[in-house]
Design a protein around this motif. Sequence first.
Motif, PDB file in Angstrom:
ATOM      1  N   UNK A   4       0.892  -1.157   0.000  1.00  0.00           N
ATOM      2  CA  UNK A   4       0.000   0.000   0.000  1.00  0.00           C
ATOM      3  C   UNK A   4       0.929   1.204   0.000  1.00  0.00           C
ATOM      4  N   UNK A   5       0.701   2.146  -0.889  1.00  0.00           N
ATOM      5  CA  UNK A   5       1.590   3.299  -0.989  1.00  0.00           C
ATOM      6  C   UNK A   5       0.771   4.581  -0.868  1.00  0.00           C
ATOM      7  N   UNK A   6       1.216   5.459   0.050  1.00  0.00           N
ATOM      8  CA  UNK A   6       0.440   6.655   0.372  1.00  0.00           C
ATOM      9  C   UNK A   6       1.362   7.747   0.915  1.00  0.00           C
ATOM     10  N   UNK A   7       0.932   8.975   0.737  1.00  0.00           N
ATOM     11  CA  UNK A   7       1.545  10.110   1.423  1.00  0.00           C
ATOM     12  C   UNK A   7       0.429  10.798   2.206  1.00  0.00           C
ATOM     13  N   UNK A   8       0.730  11.114   3.466  1.00  0.00           N
ATOM     14  CA  UNK A   8      -0.259  11.853   4.254  1.00  0.00           C
ATOM     15  C   UNK A   8       0.426  12.788   5.229  1.00  0.00           C
ATOM     16  N   UNK A   9      -0.350  13.801   5.667  1.00  0.00           N
ATOM     17  CA  UNK A   9       0.149  14.825   6.575  1.00  0.00           C
ATOM     18  C   UNK A   9       0.040  14.357   8.028  1.00  0.00           C
ATOM     19  N   UNK A  10       0.534  15.186   8.928  1.00  0.00           N
ATOM     20  CA  UNK A  10       0.462  14.867  10.358  1.00  0.00           C
ATOM     21  C   UNK A  10      -0.971  14.632  10.820  1.00  0.00           C
ATOM     22  N   UNK A 109      -5.566  -4.120   5.407  1.00  0.00           N
ATOM     23  CA  UNK A 109      -5.339  -5.427   6.036  1.00  0.00           C
ATOM     24  C   UNK A 109      -4.821  -6.464   5.043  1.00  0.00           C
ATOM     25  N   UNK A 110      -4.934  -6.208   3.751  1.00  0.00           N
ATOM     26  CA  UNK A 110      -4.470  -7.128   2.728  1.00  0.00           C
ATOM     27  C   UNK A 110      -3.003  -6.916   2.382  1.00  0.00           C
ATOM     28  N   UNK A 111      -2.461  -5.760   2.739  1.00  0.00           N
ATOM     29  CA  UNK A 111      -1.107  -5.387   2.339  1.00  0.00           C
ATOM     30  C   UNK A 111      -0.046  -6.036   3.225  1.00  0.00           C
ATOM     31  N   UNK A 112       1.019  -6.498   2.568  1.00  0.00           N
ATOM     32  CA  UNK A 112       2.182  -7.036   3.281  1.00  0.00           C
ATOM     33  C   UNK A 112       3.053  -5.906   3.803  1.00  0.00           C
ATOM     34  N   UNK A 113       3.092  -4.803   3.046  1.00  0.00           N
ATOM     35  CA  UNK A 113       3.908  -3.646   3.425  1.00  0.00           C
ATOM     36  C   UNK A 113       3.124  -2.367   3.177  1.00  0.00           C
ATOM     37  N   UNK A 114       3.368  -1.392   4.037  1.00  0.00           N
ATOM     38  CA  UNK A 114       2.813  -0.054   3.872  1.00  0.00           C
ATOM     39  C   UNK A 114       3.977   0.886   3.607  1.00  0.00           C
ATOM     40  N   UNK A 115       3.984   1.504   2.438  1.00  0.00           N
ATOM     41  CA  UNK A 115       5.025   2.463   2.075  1.00  0.00           C
ATOM     42  C   UNK A 115       4.422   3.851   2.263  1.00  0.00           C
ATOM     43  N   UNK A 116       4.804   4.498   3.351  1.00  0.00           N
ATOM     44  CA  UNK A 116       4.157   5.746   3.750  1.00  0.00           C
ATOM     45  C   UNK A 116       5.144   6.900   3.669  1.00  0.00           C
ATOM     46  N   UNK A 117       4.697   7.976   3.047  1.00  0.00           N
ATOM     47  CA  UNK A 117       5.432   9.226   3.090  1.00  0.00           C
ATOM     48  C   UNK A 117       4.715  10.104   4.105  1.00  0.00           C
ATOM     49  N   UNK A 118       5.398  10.374   5.216  1.00  0.00           N
ATOM     50  CA  UNK A 118       4.833  11.224   6.270  1.00  0.00           C
ATOM     51  C   UNK A 118       5.231  12.666   5.965  1.00  0.00           C
ATOM     52  N   UNK A 119       4.255  13.469   5.533  1.00  0.00           N
ATOM     53  CA  UNK A 119       4.490  14.858   5.181  1.00  0.00           C
ATOM     54  C   UNK A 119       4.324  15.682   6.457  1.00  0.00           C
ATOM     55  N   UNK A 120       5.401  16.356   6.855  1.00  0.00           N
ATOM     56  CA  UNK A 120       5.459  17.003   8.167  1.00  0.00           C
ATOM     57  C   UNK A 120       4.796  18.379   8.141  1.00  0.00           C
ATOM     58  N   UNK A 121       3.480  18.354   8.031  1.00  0.00           N
ATOM     59  CA  UNK A 121       2.691  19.581   8.064  1.00  0.00           C
ATOM     60  C   UNK A 121       1.255  19.199   8.410  1.00  0.00           C
ATOM     61  N   UNK A 122       0.464  20.197   8.759  1.00  0.00           N
ATOM     62  CA  UNK A 122      -0.971  20.009   8.976  1.00  0.00           C
ATOM     63  C   UNK A 122      -1.687  20.839   7.919  1.00  0.00           C
ATOM     64  N   UNK A 123      -2.526  20.176   7.137  1.00  0.00           N
ATOM     65  CA  UNK A 123      -3.254  20.861   6.074  1.00  0.00           C
ATOM     66  C   UNK A 123      -4.742  20.566   6.183  1.00  0.00           C
ATOM     67  N   UNK A 124      -5.528  21.470   5.613  1.00  0.00           N
ATOM     68  CA  UNK A 124      -6.969  21.245   5.523  1.00  0.00           C
ATOM     69  C   UNK A 124      -7.222  20.194   4.463  1.00  0.00           C
ATOM     70  N   UNK A 125      -8.156  19.314   4.750  1.00  0.00           N
ATOM     71  CA  UNK A 125      -8.487  18.296   3.771  1.00  0.00           C
ATOM     72  C   UNK A 125      -9.838  17.695   4.042  1.00  0.00           C
ATOM     73  N   UNK A 126     -10.330  16.928   3.057  1.00  0.00           N
ATOM     74  CA  UNK A 126     -11.614  16.252   3.232  1.00  0.00           C
ATOM     75  C   UNK A 126     -11.491  14.740   3.044  1.00  0.00           C
TER      76      UNK A 126
END
Length: 160
Positions: A4-10, A109-126
């Motif tokens: 699973x590959x994702x980028x998300x903020x704090x 729950x199906x993923x063997x690995x989670x590739x996460x980019x932790x973006x060091x900021x707080x942003x508005x989102x939905x």
Amino acid sequence: MIGLIVAYTNNRVIGNKGCIPWRIKGEQRRFKELTTGNVVIMGRRSYDEIGRPLPNRFTIVVSKTANYQAENCVTLPSLDEAIEYAKKNRPGENIYLSGGAGIYKEGIDLADKLFITEVDTVLEGDTFFPEFDESLYEKTIDEHVDGEIPYTYVTYTKIK
């Protein structure tokens, strides 16, 4: 391997009004490096944001309503069917679940690995990445990148 590959903020934001709410030079490098030559599974809205199949990857769009047809791209009605299709028709290639929120929630729950980019900021989102039980994984910090908005590449490997 299913990743699973994702980028998300704090505050776990992954999107706002159908778009990624940041532009950070170089931040998507890891996505390209990992997914090139492999299978990328995404939901309809994620595909619509990109607007085309990703180059040098096999793209599977999960949608019950749309039917995208392009070279190296198929549409299937469920995540389970997408994964089975990839395993059967793209043997030897890794499978990457690449968004959006519904694919992440169903696929985490199906993923063997989670590739996460932790973006060091707080942003508005939905649109947000779901909470997950970190104790089920071994965490590796792969790289930290400083800049106007710093980010860290982290890999969570499921403990068998």
